[in-house]
Design a protein around this motif. Structure first.
Motif, mmCIF file in Angstrom:
data_model
loop_
_atom_site.group_PDB
_atom_site.id
_atom_site.type_symbol
_atom_site.label_atom_id
_atom_site.label_comp_id
_atom_site.label_asym_id
_atom_site.label_seq_id
_atom_site.Cartn_x
_atom_site.Cartn_y
_atom_site.Cartn_z
ATOM 1 N N PHE A 88 63.829 50.908 117.007
ATOM 2 C CA PHE A 88 64.423 51.629 117.843
ATOM 3 C C PHE A 88 64.135 53.106 117.920
ATOM 4 O O PHE A 88 64.781 53.824 117.018
ATOM 5 N N ALA A 89 63.122 53.499 118.802
ATOM 6 C CA ALA A 89 62.745 55.108 118.568
ATOM 7 C C ALA A 89 63.717 56.197 118.481
ATOM 8 O O ALA A 89 63.734 57.030 117.840
ATOM 9 N N GLY A 90 64.683 55.500 119.355
ATOM 10 C CA GLY A 90 65.542 56.814 119.940
ATOM 11 C C GLY A 90 66.806 56.782 118.990
ATOM 12 O O GLY A 90 67.869 57.529 119.042
ATOM 13 N N MET A 91 66.872 55.877 117.759
ATOM 14 C CA MET A 91 68.192 55.872 116.925
ATOM 15 C C MET A 91 67.533 56.345 115.599
ATOM 16 O O MET A 91 66.513 56.132 115.302
ATOM 17 N N THR A 92 68.655 56.378 114.753
ATOM 18 C CA THR A 92 68.273 56.997 113.502
ATOM 19 C C THR A 92 67.626 55.790 112.479
ATOM 20 O O THR A 92 67.862 54.721 112.826
ATOM 21 N N VAL A 93 67.200 56.297 111.469
ATOM 22 C CA VAL A 93 66.793 55.288 110.449
ATOM 23 C C VAL A 93 67.806 54.180 109.959
ATOM 24 O O VAL A 93 67.864 53.081 109.860
ATOM 25 N N LEU A 94 68.821 55.358 109.737
ATOM 26 C CA LEU A 94 70.056 54.470 109.316
ATOM 27 C C LEU A 94 70.583 53.263 110.491
ATOM 28 O O LEU A 94 70.941 52.343 110.092
ATOM 29 N N GLU A 95 70.588 53.796 111.442
ATOM 30 C CA GLU A 95 71.208 53.178 112.443
ATOM 31 C C GLU A 95 70.156 51.687 112.800
ATOM 32 O O GLU A 95 70.533 50.858 113.071
ATOM 33 N N ASN A 96 68.963 52.042 112.755
ATOM 34 C CA ASN A 96 68.011 50.957 112.777
ATOM 35 C C ASN A 96 68.386 49.822 111.620
ATOM 36 O O ASN A 96 68.311 48.661 112.088
#
Lengths: 234, 293
Positions: A88-96
């Motif tokens: 999910f490109a628009g989300m942070t690494v952590l959120e992914n």
């Protein structure tokens, strides 16, 4: 663990998979190799429930999952690292990574698995607040793998994890796959890089235009003349 | 200078209303790539629910707003399930035409049951009081609208940024198939998006009721279209874009009315739409990425 029985899958009028059968034993790495357009991705999408077979069945841990909706299949323990990473490109690494654990409720277990993913991929830890779209291709692949692991799957489907990566990174990714398997996760690996795939797999299937044309122990297939000619460059 | 400040302050409440409506447009577009032209009419239904809550149940305006939001959240979910969900795999134009159909359905069903007559909020619903701050006058109406709109936007931002549901909404907007592979139920997530967007529109509807004091069954058309312009101005699909776009449009309109001719107000709004589409179709916050294949 996973048994695919004679599935037929269509894309509109195109017969994409023809009576395809395969079996994945618990604890093993099974690879599905074949050229572009042979139906490798279609096979994984069908197992995950994104596509429905017109006939045939898919049995996972003794349960028929042919008609189970995809989100339930994830809950049953099948995760996928999709082709082209699809972070999910628009989300942070952590959120992914959190999205990977979407169905889980055990906060402690999630935190522990997150630490494990960060241990395995220190780069992701450094970039945990960064948007996934800003990562390099290799880092995105690691994120896609980490994200799938966050679901704590018993069966991990991997679609071309080496695609578009530099040779050194490809080696690293395959070592990671081997290691994930050593820690108890069963793996079904789809690859165009037949040499690498066969070198880490226990069993292999060769797919051509929607049909399995060869199958056997990975080591034996590696020596087979047909496979050498078609997929290993001589 | 003082007058300019005054006009900008006047524009803030109108801008807040546009921003609230634009949020629903942009969230729905973000998740199913549909311009939901019935959105302005959901706002109208919200205004009516608020009106009846005040006039028949005798509630105060805040309670009326909450009722309106709950009712419209439900309405939004029903509209999505009945009208749009069956078209999930159809062409975009089919869904768009359906949205116009839903819009007309809401307008004329309301006219059928409630007559086309405009209704006026009962006396004393919102006793107006004007305050003067450093030479700028503001009414408690404006303050009420502005503060409740900002509060709703903060809540929305919190939901989208920090809650599991909000993250799922973003994941589904970005990549439906990948979201499914995470175990996210896409249909439920779309329903939640419609519920939230429609609730915000309902709040805006009640605010318009407070702002103009009158409501009618066709009141949703123009604010709906302008909120659409605001969403495009900010970058369709981008939540902060809708907020900024709404405020810019509201303030611009007030400036045009204040300094020029209020008859040109609407022309300016749609002139802006044409300009954005010519100069930067992705809007203020939009990145030029093109459609992913």
């Amino acid at each position: 663990m996973l048994k695919v029985n004679e599935i037929d899958v269509y894309y509109g009028a195109i017969h994409a998979l023809k009576k395809l059968s395969l079996e994945v034993e618990q604890g093993s790495i099974v690879t599905l190799i074949g050229a572009n357009g042979a139906g490798k991705t279609t096979t994984l999408k069908t197992i995950s429930g994104l596509l429905r077979p017109r006939s045939g069945s898919i049995i996972f841990k003794g349960v028929d999952i042919t008609k189970v909706p995809p989100e339930k299949i994830v809950a049953m323990g099948i995760s996928q690292v999709p082709e082209g990473r699809r972070v999910f490109a628009g989300m942070t690494v952590l959120e992914n990574l959190e999205m990977g654990a979407y169905l889980r409720k055990d906060k402690k277990g999630i935190a522990k698995d997150l630490e494990e993913v960060f241990d395995r991929f220190p780069r992701l830890k450094e970039r945990r607040k960064q948007l996934a779209g800003t990562l390099s291709g290799g880092e995105q692949q690691m994120l896609a793998i980490g994200r799938a692991l966050m679901a704590r799957p018993s069966l991990l489907l991997m679609d071309e994890p080496s695609m578009g990566l530099a040779p050194l990174l490809v080696k690293e990714i395959f070592e990671i796959i081997k290691d994930i398997n050593n820690r108890g996760t069963t793996i079904l690996l789809v690859e165009q890089n037949a040499h690498m795939a066969l070198s880490i797999a226990d069993k292999a299937y060769v797919l051509e235009t929607g049909e399995i044309v060869l199958s056997g122990q990975a080591g034996e297939l590696m020596k087979s003349e047909e496979v050498k000619k078609a997929y290993l460059g001589g | 200078m003082l007058e300019l400040m005054q006009q900008i302050v006047n524009g803030l409440s109108l801008g807040a209303i546009y921003a609230l409506i634009a949020l629903g447009y942009t969230m729905v577009y973000g998740i199913i790539k549909l311009i939901n032209f019935a959105h302005g009419d959901v706002m109208m239904v919200g205004a009516y629910v608020g009106f009846f809550s005040v006039s028949m149940l005798g509630t105060n305006i805040v309670v009326a707003m909450i009722f309106a939001m709950l009712a419209c959240a439900l309405l939004g979910v029903i509209i999505e399930k009945v009208a749009y969900k069956p078209l999930r795999r159809a062409t975009r134009i089919a869904a768009l035409i359906t949205a116009i159909g839903v819009s007309l359905f809401l307008e004329y069903t309301t006219i059928f049951f409630l007559t086309p007559q405009q209704r006026i909020f009962p006396q004393g619903t919102f006793p107006v009081q004007d305050y003067s701050l450093a030479g700028i006058s503001v009414s408690n109406k404006d303050i009420f609208i502005f503060i409740s709109a900002i509060l709703l936007m903060v809540i929305l931002q919190f939901i989208v940024k920090n809650t599991k549901t909000g993250k799922a909404m973003r994941a589904v907007s970005e990549d439906k198939d990948a979201a499914v592979l995470m175990g996210i139920n896409v249909d439920n997530t779309i329903s939640v998006t419609f519920a939230i967007g429609s609730a915000l529109a309902a709040a805006a509807g009640v605010m318009i009721g407070v702002y103009y004091n009158t409501i009618n069954p066709l009141m949703g058309i123009l604010p709906g279209l302008k909120a659409f312009v605001a969403a495009v101005l900010g970058g369709i699909g981008i939540i902060p874009g809708a907020m900024v776009g709404g405020f810019i449009l509201g303030i611009l309109e007030t400036l045009v009315s204040g300094y020029g001719n209020s008859l040109y107000r609407d022309a300016v709004a749609f002139g802006i739409l044409i300009l954005i589409l010519l100069i930067k179709p992705t809007g203020i916050f939009g990145k030029n990425t093109g459609e992913k294949v």
